[in-house]
Design a protein around this motif. Structure first.
Motif, short mmCIF file in Angstrom:
data_model
loop_
_atom_site.label_atom_id
_atom_site.label_comp_id
_atom_site.label_asym_id
_atom_site.label_seq_id
_atom_site.Cartn_x
_atom_site.Cartn_y
_atom_site.Cartn_z
N GLN A 330 0.84 -1.20 0.00
CA GLN A 330 0.00 0.00 0.00
C GLN A 330 0.87 1.24 0.00
O GLN A 330 1.93 1.27 0.62
CB GLN A 330 -0.91 -0.01 1.24
CG GLN A 330 -1.98 1.06 1.24
CD GLN A 330 -2.90 0.90 2.46
OE1 GLN A 330 -2.42 0.91 3.59
NE2 GLN A 330 -4.19 0.75 2.22
N SER A 367 -1.39 2.12 -5.95
CA SER A 367 -1.58 1.59 -4.60
C SER A 367 -2.79 0.67 -4.52
O SER A 367 -2.73 -0.42 -3.94
CB SER A 367 -1.75 2.74 -3.60
OG SER A 367 -2.05 2.26 -2.31
N THR A 371 -2.72 -3.23 -3.37
CA THR A 371 -3.45 -3.68 -2.18
C THR A 371 -4.46 -4.77 -2.54
O THR A 371 -4.56 -5.80 -1.85
CB THR A 371 -4.18 -2.50 -1.52
OG1 THR A 371 -3.25 -1.47 -1.22
CG2 THR A 371 -4.86 -2.94 -0.23
#
Length: 438
Positions: A330, A367, A371
Motif C-alpha cells: 500500500q 496503490s 493492495t
C-alpha cells in the motif's frame, strides 16, 4: 497542588488531526482529565472543555486545524478551548488570535495540561504557553487506546533529521525517548487492562535511545517478553534505521507482526538527495527484499510525497517505475506542501498544482492495484483476526496478523477477541475481505 474540584462533572470533547502519535497523546490527555472528574461528552451534548490536538505537516493540515477550532467553538458556545500539537507549537500567536481559543500549549506543555487550565474562565484573548523548539527536552509518556481496541504506546518523540521539506523537528523538537523499563511497565499495564495489541508510535522511532543510551532493537526484545500482549505493530520506521537484525527478529517473533510501514518519499535518487533523505533507492529495495525473503506475506506500507520542488517529469517517471516494481502492499500518497522556513524553498523547480494532482492520482491507482492483489492472494486462507469496536448494526472489522482488513457480521461479544476465520471475497466497497468464523 491542583484543585480538581472545579473539574468534577465537567464535560469535554477531543478532536485530533494528524498522526497516530497525536491520537495517542490526545487519548492520554483524555485519561488525565477523566481522573480529575471530567467525562467525555455524549453525542450532541454541549462541552465545558474542548481539546484540539493539531497537525502542521501541510498547509492543508493548518487549514483543517483552523476549521476544526471554528467548528468546535460554534458547536460548544462558552466552552474553554485548548489548542495544542504541532500547529500550536509552530504558530502559537496565530492560533491564540482565533476567536474562541483560550489556551495554546506547545510541545513541552502538552503533557502537563492540568497545570495550565486554571479555573476554566474564558479569556478575551487566547494565552499561548510555548517553549522555544531548541529548549524542548521533556518526553511525555503515553499509552492509551481512547475509544479504540488497539493501544498506542509512545516510545519516542522529536526528530534530528531536518529533511528539506519538513517542519516536524521545529514542531516537536529534538529526538528523545522514554526508558525501556518504563515502556515495558506501560505495556504490562495495558495487558492488565485487557489490551491485546499495541502499536509503537513516535516521530522517528528507529532513532530510539538518543536520551537513554539504549536501542530500538533492545526495546523490541524487551516488549516481546511482556505476557498478555498478543500483538505488536511497529509504526513508521526509517529504512536506514530498519536493521536486518530487527527484520530477522520480527520474522521469528510470536508477538511482533509481519507488518512494516517504511517511508520512501521518492523513488528517484536525485529527489531523495534534494529531500536530504539518508538512504537511496538501492537500500530501500534491499530492505523490502529482506522482509519478503523471510516473511513473504508481510504487509509493507510506504509513504510517498509527490510534486516536491525539484521533481521534474523525468524524475517522477523514474520514481513511478521504481515503486511499481517494489513488492509492497500500500502507498500513502501526500502532495508536497510548501512549509515556511524549510530548505526546500531554495530549490528552483516548482511543480504546478495540477501536475501534483495528476501524479498523486497515478500513485493512488497503483496503490489500489497493489493492495487488491495482496488481498486477493489470501482469499480462501485461514487467518486469526483481532476484532475491533464498531457501531451497533454496522459490520465489525478487524485485522489479520499481516494487516488485512476483515469484515464480519456485528457481534459485541467479539470486540477485542482473536477470532479464527476463513477469508472470503471482497466486501461491497472493496476495502476488506469478508470473513467466516471457523
Amino acid at each position: 497542588m491542583i484543585d480538581t474540584t472545579i473539574f468534577q462533572d465537567k464535560v469535554a470533547v477531543y478532536y485530533t488531526l494528524g498522526c497516530k502519535l497525536n491520537f495517542a497523546e490526545t487519548s492520554s490527555i483524555g485519561k488525565t482529565l477523566k481522573e480529575a472528574g471530567v467525562r467525555t461528552a455524549r453525542k450532541g451534548e454541549k462541552a465545558d472543555i474542548c481539546v484540539i490536538n493539531t497537525c502542521s505537516v501541510t498547509e492543508m493540515a493548518d487549514k483543517k486545524c483552523r476549521q476544526a477550532i471554528h467548528r468546535l467553538s460554534r458547536q460548544h458556545p462558552g466552552a474553554f478551548i485548548v489548542v495544542t500539537g504541532c500547529y500550536a507549537q509552530l504558530k502559537p500567536g496565530q492560533v491564540a488570535e482565533i476567536e474562541g481559543v483560550d489556551l495554546v500549549l506547545g510541545a513541552e506543555q502538552k503533557g502537563e495540561l492540568m497545570n495550565y487550565l486554571g479555573n476554566l474562565e474564558k479569556h478575551a484573548h487566547g494565552e499561548a504557553v510555548v517553549t522555544a523548539t531548541k529548549d524542548i527536552r521533556t518526553f511525555s509518556p503515553s499509552c492509551s487506546r481512547g475509544d479504540r481496541t488497539r493501544y498506542f504506546l509512545k516510545v519516542q518523540d522529536g526528530c534530528d533529521y531536518f529533511c528539506s521539506y519538513c517542519t516536524i523537528p521545529f514542531a516537536r523538537g529534538r529526538s528523545r525517548n522514554g526508558k525501556i523499563e518504563d515502556l515495558v511497565a506501560q505495556a504490562r499495564q495495558a495487558a492488565a487492562e485487557g489490551g491485546k495489541e499495541i502499536v509503537l508510535t513516535g516521530v522517528n522511532i528507529g532513532d530510539f535511545g538518543k536520551t537513554t543510551g539504549e536501542t530500538f532493537f533492545d526495546l523490541v526484545k524487551a516488549l516481546d517478553e511482556v505476557e498478555g500482549i498478543e500483538r505488536y505493530r511497529i509504526s513508521s520506521i526509517e529504512p536506514n534505521l530498519l536493521t536486518d537484525e530487527i527484520i530477522e527478529y520480527v520474522a521469528r517473533s510470536r508477538r511482533f507482526m509481519p507488518h512494516f510501514h517504511i517511508p520512501l518519499q521518492s523513488g528517484c535518487d536525485e529527489v531523495l538527495k534534494l529531500m536530504r533523505r539518508r538512504y537511496d533507492t538501492a537500500l530501500f529495495a534491499s530492505k523490502v527484499a529482506k522482509i519478503k525473503s523471510l516473511m513473504p506475506d508481510a504487509f509493507i506500507g510506504v509513504d510517498v510525497i509527490v510534486g516536491t520542488r525539484g521533481e521534474t517529469p523525468e524524475y517522477f517517471e523514474r520514481a513511478y517505475e521504481f515503486i511499481k516494481g517494489l513488492d509492497v502492499t500500500q502507498l500513502h500518497v501526500f502532495s508536497y506542501s510548501e512549509r515556511p522556513g524549510t530548505q526546500a524553498l531554495k530549490i528552483d523547480y516548482v511543480v504546478p498544482a495540477t501536475e501534483k494532482h495528476a501524479r498523486s492520482q497515478r500513485l493512488l491507482e497503483l496503490s489500489d492495484e497493489k493492495t487488491k492483489a495482496f488481498y486477493a492472494r489470501h482469499i480462501g486462507q485461514e487467518a486469526e483476526v483481532l476484532m475491533e469496536k464498531s457501531k451497533a448494526g454496522a459490520p465489525m472489522h478487524g485485522f489479520t496478523k499481516n494487516y488485512i482488513r476483515v469484515e464480519l457480521t456485528h457481534d459485541d461479544k467479539l470486540d477485542n477477541h482473536l477470532v479464527k476465520v476463513r477469508l472470503g471475497d471482497f466486501n461491497e466497497d472493496e476495502t476488506a475481505l469478508k470473513g467466516t468464523i471457523l
